[in-house]
Design an enzyme around this catalytic site. Sequence first.
Site, PDB file in Angstrom:
ATOM      1  N   HIS A  80     -82.656 -35.357  69.213  1.00  0.00           N
ATOM      2  CA  HIS A  80     -83.657 -34.832  70.152  1.00  0.00           C
ATOM      3  C   HIS A  80     -85.050 -35.062  69.565  1.00  0.00           C
ATOM      4  CE1 HIS A  80     -86.526 -31.612  71.109  1.00  0.00           C
ATOM      5  NE2 HIS A  80     -85.971 -31.523  72.303  1.00  0.00           N
ATOM      6  N   ASN A  81     -85.216 -34.742  68.295  1.00  0.00           N
ATOM      7  CA  ASN A  81     -86.528 -34.909  67.675  1.00  0.00           C
ATOM      8  C   ASN A  81     -86.905 -36.376  67.521  1.00  0.00           C
ATOM      9  OD1 ASN A  81     -86.377 -32.136  67.512  1.00  0.00           O
ATOM     10  ND2 ASN A  81     -87.289 -32.037  65.484  1.00  0.00           N
TER      11      ASN A  81
HETATM   12  C1  6PG Z   1     -88.761 -28.538  68.939  1.00  0.00           C
HETATM   13  C2  6PG Z   1     -89.594 -29.303  67.944  1.00  0.00           C
HETATM   14  C3  6PG Z   1     -89.685 -28.528  66.663  1.00  0.00           C
HETATM   15  C4  6PG Z   1     -90.829 -28.936  65.776  1.00  0.00           C
HETATM   16  C5  6PG Z   1     -90.632 -30.278  65.125  1.00  0.00           C
HETATM   17  C6  6PG Z   1     -91.917 -30.908  64.697  1.00  0.00           C
HETATM   18  O1  6PG Z   1     -87.802 -29.118  69.410  1.00  0.00           O
HETATM   19  O2  6PG Z   1     -89.094 -27.387  69.223  1.00  0.00           O
HETATM   20  O3  6PG Z   1     -89.039 -30.543  67.704  1.00  0.00           O
HETATM   21  O4  6PG Z   1     -88.434 -28.579  66.074  1.00  0.00           O
HETATM   22  O5  6PG Z   1     -92.020 -28.864  66.423  1.00  0.00           O
HETATM   23  O6  6PG Z   1     -89.845 -30.054  64.005  1.00  0.00           O
HETATM   24  O7  6PG Z   1     -91.549 -31.982  63.923  1.00  0.00           O
HETATM   25  P1  6PG Z   1     -92.552 -32.844  63.113  1.00  0.00           P
HETATM   26  O8  6PG Z   1     -93.334 -31.891  62.232  1.00  0.00           O
HETATM   27  O9  6PG Z   1     -91.693 -33.735  62.332  1.00  0.00           O
HETATM   28  O10 6PG Z   1     -93.437 -33.519  64.094  1.00  0.00           O
END
Ligand code: 6PG
Length: 468
Positions: A185-186
């Site tokens: 997802h990320n």
């Molecule tokens: C979510 C986001 C959350 C977070 C990320 C940011 O699904 O709510 O993905 O998990 O904001 O971890 O990731 P980065 O710092 O790697 O951009």
Amino acid sequence: MEANHDFGLIGLGTMGKALLLNMLDNGNQVVGYNRTPSKAQAIEAETEGRLKVYSDMEAFVKSIRRPRAIMLLVTAGAATDEVIEGMLPFLEPDDFIIDGGNAHYRDTDRRLKDLTAKGFGFMGMGVSGGEEGARRGPSMMPGGTPAQYDRVGKVLESVAARFDGAPCVALMGHGSAGHYVKMVHNGIEYAIMQAIAEVYDVLHRGADHGVPEIADLFGKWNEGELASFLTEITHVVLQKRDDLADGWLVDAISDKAKAKGTGKWTSQDAFDLGIPVPAIDAAVSARQLSGYKALRGEVSAVQGGVTGVVSLNPDVVRDALLATMLLAYAQGLTLIRTASLDYGYETNLETVAKVWRAGCIIRSVQLEPIRAAFAANPDLESLLLDAAFGEKVRGLIPSLRSTVEAAVAAGIPAPVLSASLAYYDGFRSVRLPANVIQAQRDFFGAHTYERLDREGSFHAHWSDSSGQ
Ligand code: 6PG
């Protein structure tokens, strides 16, 4: 001491606190833990005594009815292990820990093994939606057994985001499947965010559109097929004036992107599994390259900066972004399919698309048709093979091609848009130039090659032009 709570939550940072309040508001008997007494008291005061927050681990654990269910929302990595270690002396058989942080799935595998051996239950769960999502309804991706899900399903479903009344939480498969799905997802999140940034760049630097104009475009796009959380927030972000100076806040923000690592993990694992996810790889590299701000300045001084101007119809750019978004989902879901087969997750891709439809960062109106595609064919290897999805992408590709052409001609980097196009072009190429690579490998390393017209493994004497 009387155990009068059904669910405990450790880690009351922005996300944890928001989720706990959400659980409280939805009628759950929850209790919180924060190791700093002043913070614990501050949260209690904020909720006017409706919520109990301990800073004594033993008292916290004992206040929960057995067998206990305790969720962690703490920083991934060593911090998670420390909290688990600190809690273990007070746990009793069958107590159940749910890790809702952004853990690496291999850490989840390890914790699952360790805690199961000790007689406890453990579940890794991805939680998406940021603070607002946690408070109003996140999307949640737990992994484990149906019996484990049943232990916490009611609480989770009471707080999850809803799409057409259906809660955006479901079992993603066995073991670390939940954290795996959240990792991908990320990765998709990185690709879409970078694609939006590239589109902004092409319009701003390339086609000389002002920030307010681009904000309006995102607002308009968000009402159509591009409707999604990331388009919606870009519309808001681009309208924000700078409080500390004249102009738009976005213009004052340093152009170095940070990352906590989940996008990189997605690419790393995709490389290990042999699944191409070039849009995600390109998004990770683009963030890394952005970090070299001083070096970019030096190179620009000797090589010259970007000067090109592009002329592009914003509707074409919109379609290019939509194509890229669809291809990012396609790459990520194919990766999950392979991981599921290799790691034995038994993940149902329809369920993945279902829980992504609301609450999470990559939610968009495109996920319902994607869900339908997997409902019709649960084993779909690539979304490009689904008739409706394939037709939609095919219709958008000319716009993606024109946008990439314009960016390339102007010298504006558009790595995710370009990688997405190459992914599409690669998969619709019956013949690729990999034959040349095989020939080279055979030339310098006698690695052999296969032929198109007969079975077997061949090696050529390359310097002899008369043949083998
Ligand atoms: C979510 C986001 C959350 C977070 C990320 C940011 O699904 O709510 O993905 O998990 O904001 O971890 O990731 P980065 O710092 O790697 O951009």
